[in-house]
Design a protein around this motif. Sequence first.
Motif, mmCIF file in Angstrom:
data_model
loop_
_atom_site.group_PDB
_atom_site.id
_atom_site.type_symbol
_atom_site.label_atom_id
_atom_site.label_comp_id
_atom_site.label_asym_id
_atom_site.label_seq_id
_atom_site.Cartn_x
_atom_site.Cartn_y
_atom_site.Cartn_z
ATOM 1 N N ALA A 131 82.203 116.974 129.201
ATOM 2 C CA ALA A 131 82.173 117.121 130.653
ATOM 3 C C ALA A 131 81.097 118.085 131.130
ATOM 4 N N GLY A 132 80.628 118.962 130.259
ATOM 5 C CA GLY A 132 79.575 119.895 130.617
ATOM 6 C C GLY A 132 80.096 121.171 131.248
ATOM 7 N N PRO A 133 79.225 122.049 131.677
ATOM 8 C CA PRO A 133 77.787 121.838 131.718
ATOM 9 C C PRO A 133 77.123 121.952 130.345
ATOM 10 N N GLY A 134 77.755 122.634 129.402
ATOM 11 C CA GLY A 134 77.208 122.754 128.055
ATOM 12 C C GLY A 134 77.940 121.826 127.105
ATOM 13 N N GLY A 135 77.614 121.964 125.829
ATOM 14 C CA GLY A 135 78.327 121.219 124.806
ATOM 15 C C GLY A 135 77.724 119.882 124.448
ATOM 16 N N GLY A 136 76.762 119.432 125.208
ATOM 17 C CA GLY A 136 76.147 118.145 124.922
ATOM 18 C C GLY A 136 75.091 118.250 123.839
ATOM 19 N N SER A 137 74.710 117.111 123.324
ATOM 20 C CA SER A 137 73.644 117.024 122.331
ATOM 21 C C SER A 137 72.843 115.763 122.627
ATOM 22 N N GLU A 138 71.781 115.558 121.870
ATOM 23 C CA GLU A 138 70.989 114.346 122.064
ATOM 24 C C GLU A 138 71.832 113.108 121.770
ATOM 25 N N GLU A 139 72.657 113.205 120.738
ATOM 26 C CA GLU A 139 73.520 112.082 120.339
ATOM 27 C C GLU A 139 74.703 111.896 121.285
ATOM 28 N N LYS A 140 75.231 113.016 121.766
ATOM 29 C CA LYS A 140 76.389 112.986 122.664
ATOM 30 C C LYS A 140 76.097 113.877 123.870
ATOM 31 N N PRO A 141 75.385 113.318 124.858
ATOM 32 C CA PRO A 141 74.977 114.128 126.012
ATOM 33 C C PRO A 141 76.137 114.411 126.969
ATOM 34 N N VAL A 142 75.926 115.420 127.798
ATOM 35 C CA VAL A 142 76.890 115.713 128.860
ATOM 36 C C VAL A 142 77.076 114.442 129.685
ATOM 37 N N GLY A 143 78.316 114.121 129.966
ATOM 38 C CA GLY A 143 78.648 112.921 130.730
ATOM 39 C C GLY A 143 79.118 111.770 129.863
ATOM 40 N N MET A 144 78.978 111.870 128.542
ATOM 41 C CA MET A 144 79.440 110.819 127.632
ATOM 42 C C MET A 144 80.944 110.981 127.418
ATOM 43 N N VAL A 145 81.690 109.914 127.705
ATOM 44 C CA VAL A 145 83.146 109.956 127.580
ATOM 45 C C VAL A 145 83.632 108.679 126.899
ATOM 46 N N TRP A 146 84.456 108.851 125.871
ATOM 47 C CA TRP A 146 85.103 107.730 125.187
ATOM 48 C C TRP A 146 86.510 107.558 125.739
ATOM 49 N N PHE A 147 86.904 106.309 125.926
ATOM 50 C CA PHE A 147 88.223 105.948 126.423
ATOM 51 C C PHE A 147 88.850 104.948 125.459
ATOM 52 N N ALA A 148 90.166 104.982 125.379
ATOM 53 C CA ALA A 148 90.904 103.926 124.687
ATOM 54 C C ALA A 148 92.235 103.766 125.384
ATOM 55 N N TRP A 149 92.734 102.533 125.382
ATOM 56 C CA TRP A 149 94.068 102.251 125.919
ATOM 57 C C TRP A 149 94.636 101.077 125.148
ATOM 58 N N GLY A 150 95.953 101.072 125.062
ATOM 59 C CA GLY A 150 96.591 99.984 124.355
ATOM 60 C C GLY A 150 98.090 100.180 124.251
ATOM 61 N N SER A 151 98.748 99.136 123.766
ATOM 62 C CA SER A 151 100.194 99.176 123.572
ATOM 63 C C SER A 151 100.556 99.153 122.089
ATOM 64 N N SER A 152 99.549 99.018 121.245
ATOM 65 C CA SER A 152 99.712 99.073 119.792
ATOM 66 C C SER A 152 98.324 99.267 119.188
ATOM 67 N N VAL A 153 98.289 99.510 117.888
ATOM 68 C CA VAL A 153 96.986 99.656 117.230
ATOM 69 C C VAL A 153 96.174 98.373 117.384
#
Length: 166
Positions: free
Chosen positions: A108-130
């Motif tokens: 989320a930032g403002p720090g913590g980002g990298s070239e591979e994983k920049p600020v603003g990169m967010v992974w999501f997952a949803w489901g009812s089973s694997v």
Amino acid sequence: MPASDHELERAGNQLAEQLLATGHTLVTAESCTGGWVAKVLTDRAGSSAYVVGGLVTYSNDAKQRLLGVTDASLDNHGAVSEPVVREMVAGALATTGAGVAVAISGVAGPGGGSEEKPVGMVWFAWGSSVKTTEAVVRHFSGDRDQVRRQAVLFALQGVSEFLVGA
């Protein structure tokens, strides 16, 4: 463009109505959003009918202890990754018995980002089973609050779309 309080409320109400109509219950497993998805969903009276709970697993240790995220996933891919959000969904479902889970992990930032994983990169997952878990990555712009608001809105809309296809 950041999501307004009104947009978040509208998306939360839509998802709440879908959960009620389908009889599904939801658990959230949140990192960078810090429980904001659960907050939006529980702003409505009677939300215990469709929200089982929310787990804020900000640290890697919490992801492991509370959700069963593996050392291998964290070591090989990092917390902001598809394998981790998939494991967060599986762990949240197993821990709570909810019918549907949503997981979010990002920078989320403002720090913590990298070239591979920049600020603003967010992974999501949803489901009812694997087997039914879907994962997607998005890149948002703006400051910390704007990134988090966009992530909350995207998560609410993503679960809503998932329920349509379920």
